[in-house]
Design a protein around this motif. Structure first.
Motif, PDB file in Angstrom:
ATOM      1  N   GLY A  44       0.802  -1.213   0.000  1.00 53.08           N
ATOM      2  CA  GLY A  44       0.000   0.000   0.000  1.00 53.08           C
ATOM      3  C   GLY A  44       0.834   1.262   0.000  1.00 53.08           C
ATOM      4  O   GLY A  44       0.357   2.333   0.398  1.00 53.08           O
ATOM      5  N   THR A  45       2.084   1.158  -0.436  1.00 56.42           N
ATOM      6  CA  THR A  45       2.967   2.322  -0.473  1.00 56.42           C
ATOM      7  C   THR A  45       2.378   3.375  -1.409  1.00 56.42           C
ATOM      8  O   THR A  45       2.030   3.062  -2.550  1.00 56.42           O
ATOM      9  CB  THR A  45       4.364   1.922  -0.985  1.00 56.42           C
ATOM     10  OG1 THR A  45       4.866   0.845  -0.194  1.00 56.42           O
ATOM     11  CG2 THR A  45       5.327   3.095  -0.919  1.00 56.42           C
ATOM     12  N   PRO A  46       2.243   4.617  -0.961  1.00 53.84           N
ATOM     13  CA  PRO A  46       1.746   5.670  -1.865  1.00 53.84           C
ATOM     14  C   PRO A  46       2.605   5.761  -3.117  1.00 53.84           C
ATOM     15  O   PRO A  46       3.835   5.586  -3.063  1.00 53.84           O
ATOM     16  CB  PRO A  46       1.859   6.942  -1.021  1.00 53.84           C
ATOM     17  CG  PRO A  46       1.826   6.459   0.392  1.00 53.84           C
ATOM     18  CD  PRO A  46       2.519   5.131   0.387  1.00 53.84           C
ATOM     19  N   LEU A  47       1.970   6.017  -4.244  1.00 53.71           N
ATOM     20  CA  LEU A  47       2.711   6.035  -5.502  1.00 53.71           C
ATOM     21  C   LEU A  47       3.805   7.089  -5.516  1.00 53.71           C
ATOM     22  O   LEU A  47       4.859   6.901  -6.127  1.00 53.71           O
ATOM     23  CB  LEU A  47       1.745   6.259  -6.669  1.00 53.71           C
ATOM     24  CG  LEU A  47       0.813   5.078  -6.983  1.00 53.71           C
ATOM     25  CD1 LEU A  47      -0.130   5.440  -8.125  1.00 53.71           C
ATOM     26  CD2 LEU A  47       1.611   3.830  -7.329  1.00 53.71           C
ATOM     27  N   GLY A  48       3.581   8.217  -4.831  1.00 52.52           N
ATOM     28  CA  GLY A  48       4.620   9.238  -4.753  1.00 52.52           C
ATOM     29  C   GLY A  48       5.860   8.721  -4.050  1.00 52.52           C
ATOM     30  O   GLY A  48       6.992   8.928  -4.502  1.00 52.52           O
ATOM     31  N   ALA A  49       5.642   8.015  -2.918  1.00 51.96           N
ATOM     32  CA  ALA A  49       6.770   7.450  -2.185  1.00 51.96           C
ATOM     33  C   ALA A  49       7.442   6.343  -2.986  1.00 51.96           C
ATOM     34  O   ALA A  49       8.678   6.214  -2.986  1.00 51.96           O
ATOM     35  CB  ALA A  49       6.297   6.914  -0.835  1.00 51.96           C
ATOM     36  N   ALA A  50       6.630   5.534  -3.685  1.00 46.24           N
ATOM     37  CA  ALA A  50       7.195   4.470  -4.508  1.00 46.24           C
ATOM     38  C   ALA A  50       8.026   5.062  -5.646  1.00 46.24           C
ATOM     39  O   ALA A  50       9.086   4.530  -6.003  1.00 46.24           O
ATOM     40  CB  ALA A  50       6.080   3.595  -5.059  1.00 46.24           C
ATOM     41  N   GLY A  51       7.550   6.177  -6.196  1.00 41.50           N
ATOM     42  CA  GLY A  51       8.335   6.855  -7.228  1.00 41.50           C
ATOM     43  C   GLY A  51       9.642   7.389  -6.688  1.00 41.50           C
ATOM     44  O   GLY A  51      10.677   7.344  -7.361  1.00 41.50           O
ATOM     45  N   SER A  52       9.621   7.889  -5.455  1.00 41.39           N
ATOM     46  CA  SER A  52      10.859   8.364  -4.825  1.00 41.39           C
ATOM     47  C   SER A  52      11.836   7.209  -4.621  1.00 41.39           C
ATOM     48  O   SER A  52      13.057   7.369  -4.789  1.00 41.39           O
ATOM     49  CB  SER A  52      10.547   9.015  -3.476  1.00 41.39           C
ATOM     50  OG  SER A  52       9.744  10.160  -3.648  1.00 41.39           O
ATOM     51  N   ALA A  53      11.303   6.037  -4.279  1.00 38.89           N
ATOM     52  CA  ALA A  53      12.165   4.869  -4.116  1.00 38.89           C
ATOM     53  C   ALA A  53      12.816   4.505  -5.447  1.00 38.89           C
ATOM     54  O   ALA A  53      14.011   4.172  -5.495  1.00 38.89           O
ATOM     55  CB  ALA A  53      11.352   3.691  -3.576  1.00 38.89           C
ATOM     56  N   LEU A  54      12.049   4.573  -6.536  1.00 38.49           N
ATOM     57  CA  LEU A  54      12.617   4.275  -7.852  1.00 38.49           C
ATOM     58  C   LEU A  54      13.698   5.283  -8.222  1.00 38.49           C
ATOM     59  O   LEU A  54      14.749   4.910  -8.757  1.00 38.49           O
ATOM     60  CB  LEU A  54      11.513   4.274  -8.908  1.00 38.49           C
ATOM     61  CG  LEU A  54      11.965   4.025 -10.348  1.00 38.49           C
ATOM     62  CD1 LEU A  54      12.677   2.692 -10.476  1.00 38.49           C
ATOM     63  CD2 LEU A  54      10.769   4.078 -11.297  1.00 38.49           C
ATOM     64  N   THR A  55      13.456   6.553  -7.918  1.00 35.60           N
ATOM     65  CA  THR A  55      14.474   7.568  -8.172  1.00 35.60           C
ATOM     66  C   THR A  55      15.744   7.264  -7.381  1.00 35.60           C
ATOM     67  O   THR A  55      16.864   7.365  -7.899  1.00 35.60           O
ATOM     68  CB  THR A  55      13.946   8.964  -7.792  1.00 35.60           C
ATOM     69  OG1 THR A  55      12.802   9.267  -8.600  1.00 35.60           O
ATOM     70  CG2 THR A  55      15.019  10.028  -8.016  1.00 35.60           C
ATOM     71  N   GLY A  56      15.574   6.887  -6.120  1.00 37.76           N
ATOM     72  CA  GLY A  56      16.726   6.515  -5.305  1.00 37.76           C
ATOM     73  C   GLY A  56      17.468   5.328  -5.879  1.00 37.76           C
ATOM     74  O   GLY A  56      18.709   5.288  -5.864  1.00 37.76           O
ATOM     75  N   TYR A  57      16.721   4.363  -6.392  1.00 38.87           N
ATOM     76  CA  TYR A  57      17.339   3.193  -7.005  1.00 38.87           C
ATOM     77  C   TYR A  57      18.203   3.596  -8.203  1.00 38.87           C
ATOM     78  O   TYR A  57      19.345   3.134  -8.352  1.00 38.87           O
ATOM     79  CB  TYR A  57      16.248   2.219  -7.433  1.00 38.87           C
ATOM     80  CG  TYR A  57      16.744   0.989  -8.137  1.00 38.87           C
ATOM     81  CD1 TYR A  57      17.198  -0.113  -7.420  1.00 38.87           C
ATOM     82  CD2 TYR A  57      16.768   0.918  -9.526  1.00 38.87           C
ATOM     83  CE1 TYR A  57      17.657  -1.251  -8.065  1.00 38.87           C
ATOM     84  CE2 TYR A  57      17.224  -0.210 -10.181  1.00 38.87           C
ATOM     85  CZ  TYR A  57      17.662  -1.296  -9.443  1.00 38.87           C
ATOM     86  OH  TYR A  57      18.125  -2.409 -10.098  1.00 38.87           O
ATOM     87  N   LEU A  58      17.661   4.466  -9.060  1.00 39.05           N
ATOM     88  CA  LEU A  58      18.393   4.889 -10.257  1.00 39.05           C
ATOM     89  C   LEU A  58      19.619   5.723  -9.907  1.00 39.05           C
ATOM     90  O   LEU A  58      20.700   5.553 -10.487  1.00 39.05           O
ATOM     91  CB  LEU A  58      17.462   5.656 -11.185  1.00 39.05           C
ATOM     92  CG  LEU A  58      16.294   4.846 -11.762  1.00 39.05           C
ATOM     93  CD1 LEU A  58      15.340   5.751 -12.527  1.00 39.05           C
ATOM     94  CD2 LEU A  58      16.796   3.729 -12.665  1.00 39.05           C
ATOM     95  N   LEU A  59      19.466   6.641  -8.945  1.00 35.55           N
ATOM     96  CA  LEU A  59      20.604   7.457  -8.525  1.00 35.55           C
ATOM     97  C   LEU A  59      21.666   6.604  -7.830  1.00 35.55           C
ATOM     98  O   LEU A  59      22.869   6.821  -8.005  1.00 35.55           O
ATOM     99  CB  LEU A  59      20.130   8.583  -7.599  1.00 35.55           C
ATOM    100  CG  LEU A  59      19.256   9.662  -8.255  1.00 35.55           C
ATOM    101  CD1 LEU A  59      18.783  10.666  -7.203  1.00 35.55           C
ATOM    102  CD2 LEU A  59      20.016  10.371  -9.358  1.00 35.55           C
TER     103      LEU A  59
END
Length: 416
Positions: free
Chosen positions: A255-270
């Motif tokens: 149930g992770t909010p999509l905004g937070a999940a997007g931040s996690a993806l950004t962190g993964y890429l960086l």
């Protein structure tokens, strides 16, 4: 290119810097062009009255054309020289993007997308041939790392750039402008031809020194080369699908909010970008690249499974995913050194073209499988498949180390 051509004289580190910067920039533009169409899909849907499924087929045609063309492009690199093939690929890719901006219908776009995929196919074999031949041995892993970094940055910049241009000038003019930008890169590569000729000349000398050549098909079917191909296919299954489905998988699983999940993806890429830079230095100071691969991929697999199984807070989630990106990213230069170690002298273009086509195979196979996991309410399958694919990559790396080749397998060989 004739094997008798004498190489331009080296002028030390300045020349190495120019080669690395130029090839890294070319790879950035290649990845940039790969992502200029998907952000425009909503506009193209309205413009041509087509479905998203039909637009998705454009990506399928692109990657199929690129994957099928990479091995022939590699043969062309070894036969005619990397610089000439790279120039041809840039011209074809840029022209296709420009003409897509002028396309009157969806069906006119289809052959242009195929042409773009063929243009895209030259970059890996040509780039790695130039880097391997033109950059000093003790900088090679870092050169490979900058090459990979350039590609990642091209991906990151493309959506914002094409959407900004389309906002002000319309999507058609945006694609025309980007195609013209590709011609600018073409002019720079042509202008720096003498610098890039170092790699071509060295590859030619390597082919002469290698003596009688193994039949090309026999060489590509050698165990070490097939293991490299399998490694890239499994790596693509692990990372391409994970990047594409991470936000949806986190949202479905916890149930992770999509905004937070997007931040996690950004962190993964960086994290992956930072890992590539560190991994380049590490690989240049190691002769056992399979150990770097095993350590990085093992830690990444464990972190991926923890994220899939445990509902973490947003801060911990971003840290864990960023660390997974760093660990997987740091293996990229060692991965390319692994391929170089398995490559017979004078065959860099065809081998890198063949093994990198494994990325397209893995990338095409895994998204439907992960989509089925999510459709059936099994988000842990996304994380589990990623972790298992990374574990298989570790096994392949050690199998390659044991297989060995006449060129020395993973152990760094003498300069070609």
């Amino acid at each position: 290119m004739s094997d008798a051509v004498a190489p331009p004289a080296r002028d030390g580190r300045g020349q190495d810097f120019r080669i690395i910067a130029l090839i890294g920039s070319a790879h950035a533009v290649s990845h940039f062009f790969q992502l200029v169409l998907p952000p425009l899909f909503p506009l193209l849907k309205d413009a041509f009255d087509v479905s998203y499924a039909e637009l998705g087929l454009l990506a399928t045609f692109f990657y199929a054309a690129s994957g099928l063309s990479q091995t022939p492009a590699g043969f062309a690199v070894d036969r005619f020289g990397a610089r000439a093939v790279l120039l041809a690929g840039i011209f074809l890719f840029a022209s296709a993007i420009l003409l897509i901006g002028l396309a009157p219908s969806y069906w006119v776009m289809v052959p242009l997308v195929v042409a773009a995929g063929i243009g895209n196919s030259v970059f890996h074999p040509a780039d790695y041939s130039i880097l391997t031949g033109g950059v000093r041995k003790d900088w090679l892993a870092r050169a490979y790392g900058v090459h990979q970094l350039g590609g990642n940055l091209g991906w990151a910049v493309a959506p914002a750039a094409v959407l900004t241009l389309s906002h002000f000038f319309g999507w058609r003019m945006a694609l025309v402008v980007l195609g013209l930008f590709g011609y600018l890169l073409l002019a720079v590569v042509w202008w720096q031809g003498r610098t890039l000729a170092v790699g071509d000349a060295k590859a030619a000398r390597s082919r002469v020194a290698a003596g009688p050549r193994t039949a090309p098909l026999q060489m590509l079917m050698a165990p070490a080369i097939l293991l490299c191909f399998a490694y890239f296919a499994m790596l693509a299954m692990a990372l391409t699908g994970f990047q594409s489905f991470l936000p949806a998988a986190l949202h479905t699983a916890h149930g992770t909010p999509l905004g937070a999940a997007g931040s996690a993806l950004t962190g993964y890429l960086l994290g992956g970008v930072a890992g590539i830079l560190f991994g380049g230095w590490l690989a240049d100071h190691s002769r056992r690249h399979e150990r770097i691969l095993a350590l990085g991929l093992l830690i990444a697999a464990v972190l991926v499974m923890i994220v899939g199984l445990v509902d973490l807070g947003i801060g911990a989630l971003v840290v864990m995913i960023s660390a997974a990106g760093f660990c997987s990213g740091m293996t990229a230069p060692s991965r390319d050194m692994m391929v170089r170690g398995a490559t017979p002298p004078g065959s860099t273009g065809k081998v890198f073209g063949f093994v990198y086509s494994g990325l397209d195979l893995g990338s095409a196979f895994v998204p439907p499988v992960l989509g089925l996991f999510l459709d059936h309410g099994i988000p842990i399958g996304v994380f589990a498949l990623t972790a298992v694919a990374l574990a298989v990559c570790i096994a392949i790396a050690y199998a390659l180390q044991r297989a060995g080749t006449a060129a020395g397998a993973l152990v760094a060989r003498p300069a070609e």
